[in-house]
Scaffold this motif. Structure first.
Motif, PDB file in Angstrom:
ATOM      1  N   SER A  45      -3.009  -7.554  32.531  1.00 23.70           N
ATOM      2  CA  SER A  45      -1.678  -6.829  32.797  1.00 23.70           C
ATOM      3  C   SER A  45      -1.960  -6.253  34.140  1.00 23.70           C
ATOM      4  O   SER A  45      -1.135  -6.270  35.306  1.00 23.70           O
ATOM      5  CB  SER A  45      -1.054  -5.833  31.798  1.00 23.70           C
ATOM      6  OG  SER A  45       0.084  -5.575  32.361  1.00 23.70           O
ATOM      7  N   LEU A  46      -3.156  -5.419  34.202  1.00 26.55           N
ATOM      8  CA  LEU A  46      -3.376  -4.629  35.962  1.00 26.55           C
ATOM      9  C   LEU A  46      -3.805  -5.821  36.827  1.00 26.55           C
ATOM     10  O   LEU A  46      -3.015  -5.478  37.818  1.00 26.55           O
ATOM     11  CB  LEU A  46      -4.511  -3.726  35.239  1.00 26.55           C
ATOM     12  CG  LEU A  46      -4.397  -2.701  34.882  1.00 26.55           C
ATOM     13  CD1 LEU A  46      -5.858  -2.032  34.436  1.00 26.55           C
ATOM     14  CD2 LEU A  46      -3.473  -1.741  35.337  1.00 26.55           C
ATOM     15  N   ILE A  47      -4.293  -6.725  36.627  1.00 29.15           N
ATOM     16  CA  ILE A  47      -4.547  -7.998  37.524  1.00 29.15           C
ATOM     17  C   ILE A  47      -3.348  -8.436  37.950  1.00 29.15           C
ATOM     18  O   ILE A  47      -3.073  -8.952  39.175  1.00 29.15           O
ATOM     19  CB  ILE A  47      -5.452  -8.991  36.934  1.00 29.15           C
ATOM     20  CG1 ILE A  47      -6.981  -8.272  36.988  1.00 29.15           C
ATOM     21  CG2 ILE A  47      -5.651 -10.120  37.848  1.00 29.15           C
ATOM     22  CD1 ILE A  47      -8.097  -9.137  36.098  1.00 29.15           C
ATOM     23  N   CYS A  48      -2.596  -8.843  36.895  1.00 28.45           N
ATOM     24  CA  CYS A  48      -1.241  -9.431  36.999  1.00 28.45           C
ATOM     25  C   CYS A  48      -0.465  -8.743  38.112  1.00 28.45           C
ATOM     26  O   CYS A  48       0.417  -9.131  39.061  1.00 28.45           O
ATOM     27  CB  CYS A  48      -0.534  -9.939  35.894  1.00 28.45           C
ATOM     28  SG  CYS A  48      -1.251 -11.177  35.159  1.00 28.45           S
ATOM     29  N   SER A  49      -0.353  -7.434  37.861  1.00 25.54           N
ATOM     30  CA  SER A  49       0.405  -6.561  38.610  1.00 25.54           C
ATOM     31  C   SER A  49       0.044  -6.303  39.991  1.00 25.54           C
ATOM     32  O   SER A  49       0.827  -6.183  40.933  1.00 25.54           O
ATOM     33  CB  SER A  49       0.651  -5.138  38.031  1.00 25.54           C
ATOM     34  OG  SER A  49      -0.718  -4.498  38.165  1.00 25.54           O
ATOM     35  N   LYS A  50      -1.043  -6.508  40.229  1.00 27.37           N
ATOM     36  CA  LYS A  50      -1.816  -6.509  41.553  1.00 27.37           C
ATOM     37  C   LYS A  50      -1.522  -8.030  42.336  1.00 27.37           C
ATOM     38  O   LYS A  50      -1.683  -8.087  43.553  1.00 27.37           O
ATOM     39  CB  LYS A  50      -3.153  -6.188  41.605  1.00 27.37           C
ATOM     40  CG  LYS A  50      -3.414  -4.710  41.576  1.00 27.37           C
ATOM     41  CD  LYS A  50      -4.769  -4.291  41.240  1.00 27.37           C
ATOM     42  CE  LYS A  50      -4.719  -2.607  40.991  1.00 27.37           C
ATOM     43  NZ  LYS A  50      -6.137  -2.152  40.823  1.00 27.37           N
ATOM     44  N   THR A  51      -1.504  -9.020  41.484  1.00 28.61           N
ATOM     45  CA  THR A  51      -1.379 -10.083  42.136  1.00 28.61           C
ATOM     46  C   THR A  51      -0.050 -10.995  42.195  1.00 28.61           C
ATOM     47  O   THR A  51       0.083 -11.916  42.632  1.00 28.61           O
ATOM     48  CB  THR A  51      -2.336 -11.277  41.395  1.00 28.61           C
ATOM     49  OG1 THR A  51      -1.809 -11.248  39.767  1.00 28.61           O
ATOM     50  CG2 THR A  51      -3.872 -10.744  41.379  1.00 28.61           C
ATOM     51  N   GLY A  52       0.933 -10.322  41.551  1.00 29.99           N
ATOM     52  CA  GLY A  52       2.050 -10.830  41.433  1.00 29.99           C
ATOM     53  C   GLY A  52       2.612 -11.844  40.471  1.00 29.99           C
ATOM     54  O   GLY A  52       3.504 -12.381  40.373  1.00 29.99           O
ATOM     55  N   ALA A  53       1.354 -11.986  39.536  1.00 29.51           N
ATOM     56  CA  ALA A  53       1.626 -12.913  38.274  1.00 29.51           C
ATOM     57  C   ALA A  53       2.296 -12.018  37.223  1.00 29.51           C
ATOM     58  O   ALA A  53       2.465 -10.926  37.181  1.00 29.51           O
ATOM     59  CB  ALA A  53       0.122 -13.123  37.932  1.00 29.51           C
ATOM     60  N   ASP A  54       3.015 -12.815  36.350  1.00 31.71           N
ATOM     61  CA  ASP A  54       4.009 -12.516  35.273  1.00 31.71           C
ATOM     62  C   ASP A  54       3.044 -12.414  34.122  1.00 31.71           C
ATOM     63  O   ASP A  54       2.562 -13.449  33.474  1.00 31.71           O
ATOM     64  CB  ASP A  54       5.002 -13.221  35.217  1.00 31.71           C
ATOM     65  CG  ASP A  54       5.993 -12.547  34.239  1.00 31.71           C
ATOM     66  OD1 ASP A  54       5.482 -12.059  33.266  1.00 31.71           O
ATOM     67  OD2 ASP A  54       7.115 -12.924  34.021  1.00 31.71           O
ATOM     68  N   ILE A  55       2.833 -10.943  33.539  1.00 25.83           N
ATOM     69  CA  ILE A  55       1.788 -11.093  32.276  1.00 25.83           C
ATOM     70  C   ILE A  55       2.442 -11.789  30.994  1.00 25.83           C
ATOM     71  O   ILE A  55       1.850 -12.108  30.226  1.00 25.83           O
ATOM     72  CB  ILE A  55       1.501  -9.532  32.068  1.00 25.83           C
ATOM     73  CG1 ILE A  55       0.544  -9.383  30.935  1.00 25.83           C
ATOM     74  CG2 ILE A  55       2.935  -8.517  31.621  1.00 25.83           C
ATOM     75  CD1 ILE A  55      -0.871 -10.152  30.941  1.00 25.83           C
ATOM     76  N   GLU A  56       3.805 -11.703  31.144  1.00 25.73           N
ATOM     77  CA  GLU A  56       4.525 -12.255  29.899  1.00 25.73           C
ATOM     78  C   GLU A  56       4.181 -13.707  29.860  1.00 25.73           C
ATOM     79  O   GLU A  56       4.003 -14.405  28.790  1.00 25.73           O
ATOM     80  CB  GLU A  56       5.843 -11.911  29.888  1.00 25.73           C
ATOM     81  CG  GLU A  56       6.422 -10.381  29.552  1.00 25.73           C
ATOM     82  CD  GLU A  56       5.565 -10.122  28.193  1.00 25.73           C
ATOM     83  OE1 GLU A  56       5.749 -10.850  27.229  1.00 25.73           O
ATOM     84  OE2 GLU A  56       5.035  -9.240  28.201  1.00 25.73           O
ATOM     85  N   LYS A  57       4.139 -14.499  31.167  1.00 27.98           N
ATOM     86  CA  LYS A  57       4.033 -15.957  31.247  1.00 27.98           C
ATOM     87  C   LYS A  57       2.566 -16.187  31.051  1.00 27.98           C
ATOM     88  O   LYS A  57       2.215 -16.944  30.375  1.00 27.98           O
ATOM     89  CB  LYS A  57       4.561 -16.366  32.608  1.00 27.98           C
ATOM     90  CG  LYS A  57       5.775 -16.404  32.763  1.00 27.98           C
ATOM     91  CD  LYS A  57       6.306 -17.027  34.091  1.00 27.98           C
ATOM     92  CE  LYS A  57       8.006 -16.779  34.469  1.00 27.98           C
ATOM     93  NZ  LYS A  57       8.221 -16.955  35.619  1.00 27.98           N
ATOM     94  N   VAL A  58       1.705 -15.485  31.515  1.00 33.39           N
ATOM     95  CA  VAL A  58       0.212 -15.456  31.240  1.00 33.39           C
ATOM     96  C   VAL A  58      -0.068 -15.526  29.675  1.00 33.39           C
ATOM     97  O   VAL A  58      -0.654 -16.198  29.051  1.00 33.39           O
ATOM     98  CB  VAL A  58      -0.709 -14.612  31.728  1.00 33.39           C
ATOM     99  CG1 VAL A  58      -2.306 -14.362  31.546  1.00 33.39           C
ATOM    100  CG2 VAL A  58      -0.434 -14.725  33.362  1.00 33.39           C
TER     101      VAL A  58
END
Length: 101
Positions: free
Chosen positions: A64-77
């Motif tokens: 979740s932290l990585i997603c917030s920094k890269t713009g990825a969506d944690i829910e989709k991941v």
């Protein structure tokens, strides 16, 4: 109240055949197993289960932290990872902890 399994560590055959089965029977009506083993193995089952749950939750918190920094969506991941039948979706939600020892 709805366990996936019940693990009982005992060396007493009487407890296996009578007491423990009667106590836990109401909790496994859905067909979930009651597993009997020596106390040391039962304790290790508890620790191994808690370690795996903690690892999954900790991993998703880091993702979740990585997603917030890269713009990825944690829910989709989470959805993509949880779609893998080897991993399943249980305990793949980022958030606060888990129960255990």
């Amino acid at each position: 109240m709805k366990p996936d399994r019940i693990v009982i560590g005992t060396r007493c055959d009487f407890a296996k055949k009578t007491t423990m089965n009667e106590i836990y029977k109401p909790f496994v009506r859905s067909g979930k197993p009651i597993l009997f083993m020596d106390p040391e193995s039962a304790e290790m089952v508890k620790y191994a289960s808690n370690i795996l749950l903690a690892s999954r939750i900790s991993l998703m918190n880091e993702m979740s932290l990585i997603c917030s920094k890269t713009g990825a969506d944690i829910e989709k991941v989470r959805q993509g990872v949880g779609s893998d039948s080897r991993l399943e979706s249980a305990f793949l939600y980022a958030g606060l902890g888990y129960g255990g020892s």
